[in-house]
Design an enzyme around this catalytic site. Structure first.
Site, mmCIF file in Angstrom:
data_model
loop_
_atom_site.group_PDB
_atom_site.id
_atom_site.type_symbol
_atom_site.label_atom_id
_atom_site.label_comp_id
_atom_site.label_asym_id
_atom_site.label_seq_id
_atom_site.Cartn_x
_atom_site.Cartn_y
_atom_site.Cartn_z
ATOM 1 C CB SER A 112 36.747 -23.720 -47.008
ATOM 2 O OG SER A 112 36.487 -23.969 -45.643
ATOM 3 C CD GLU A 209 31.631 -26.701 -48.913
ATOM 4 O OE1 GLU A 209 31.939 -27.804 -48.428
ATOM 5 O OE2 GLU A 209 32.148 -25.628 -48.525
ATOM 6 C CG HIS A 279 35.188 -28.803 -46.649
ATOM 7 N ND1 HIS A 279 34.296 -27.798 -46.914
ATOM 8 C CD2 HIS A 279 36.240 -28.219 -46.018
ATOM 9 C CE1 HIS A 279 34.768 -26.649 -46.458
ATOM 10 N NE2 HIS A 279 35.946 -26.877 -45.915
#
Length: 310
Positions: A112, A209, A279
């Site tokens: 992330s 992502e 995620h």
């Protein structure tokens, strides 16, 4: 480019440092997740940032960067796992001691917002880092067994081999490619553009992502990467999980598939989608900087070696 170096694998009894280099965390959730590492035979040391809050950050920039530098310098800490992402790692990139990090190679793990640090550390210090699930993922009641198994590879290193046994994979552009794996969260990759930490995709396998981004926002970010040459420079492209990336503000929308075709497939590089990386559940860990082979014909992503020294 600096010569690539790998961290050493963990042994039972080794100490893992937990730090929060971005947003503040639920301390009790981190403590609960630590029990999983302890059950694997590891010792856990929680950093001060796990208990700190400075607005939306886990402490000041100086505190978060200082703790990360200190954990790399501490010979008793054999691996560093991020408690969570959120926001804030780009603020501390200039405060990290990359010579210190290179001189003390150890496992650095997260995803992330941690994408910014992966780019900085791998490109400046030359250290293989790991894009993988964090403490807030381990602390969930419904954590997937494959997500937990990622951590076991730190004690018993294995070579990443991703096939359709994990999830269905779809080819956008047929072909095969070989190169070091780079990438992470799309929003964070875009935020490196024009900085000293700009992600270098030349001859690499680029994976992307994201979460909670509307299609028009993904369109904008992918368009920017396209114009920056990041897709045309890459050897191949891996499209991973885009969790809850659905129309909200603009109900009439292009689909994600249309956007990927417009900005990624148009580069003509071998492209596979469907990887459970990011995620999502499970969240498969990826060693950044390690050479891998991708094949749209075999529906395969396979590293050529482990991400750690054995």
């Amino acid at each position: 480019m600096v010569e690539l170096i790998k961290p050493r694998r963990l042994s039972p009894g080794d100490t893992v440092g937990i730090t929060a280099p971005a947003s503040w965390v639920d301390t009790e959730q981190v403590k609960a997740a630590s029990a999983i590492l302890v059950n694997m035979g590891l010792k856990v040391r929680l950093g001060d940032t796990v208990f700190m809050q400075h607005g939306y950050l886990a402490g000041t920039d100086e505190a978060r960067a200082g703790e990360l530098n200190a954990m790399f310098a501490d010979p008793a800490i054999k691996a560093i796992i991020c408690a969570r992402g959120g926001y804030g790692t780009g603020r501390i990139a200039d405060l990290l001691d990359y010579k210190l990090i290179r001189a003390n190679p150890k496992i650095f793990w997260g995803y992330s917002d941690i994408t910014f640090l992966h780019a900085a550390i791998s490109q400046i210090a030359g250290l293989v880092t790991f894009h993988g699930p964090m403490m807030i993922d381990l602390g969930k009641d419904d954590v997937h067994p494959l997500t937990v198994q990622n951590y076991e590879t730190l004690l018993r290193p294995s070579v990443l081999r991703y096939t359709e046994e994990i999830s269905p994979l779809q080819s956008l552009v047929d072909g095969e490619a070989l190169g070091p794996i780079v990438g992470g969260n799309l929003s964070l990759i875009v935020s490196t553009l024009g900085t000293p930490y700009e992600l270098d995709t030349r001859g690499k396998l680029l994976f992307i992502e994201d979460i909670d981004e509307e299609p028009y926002r993904l369109d904008r970010m992918l368009n920017q990467l396209k114009h920056a040459g990041k897709f045309s420079d890459a050897a191949g492209i891996l499209i991973c999980d885009f969790n809850n990336c659905v129309p909200n503000k603009r109900k009439v929308s292009l689909t994600l598939e249309e956007i990927f075709n417009d900005h990624i497939a148009s580069a003509g590089k071998p492209t596979l989608s469907g990887f459970k990386i990011g995620h999502c559940s499970p969240n498969i860990a990826v060693p950044i900087g390690v050479t891998a082979r991708m094949s749209t014909y075999e529906k395969l992503l396979a590293c050529t070696e482990p991400g750690v020294e054995t």
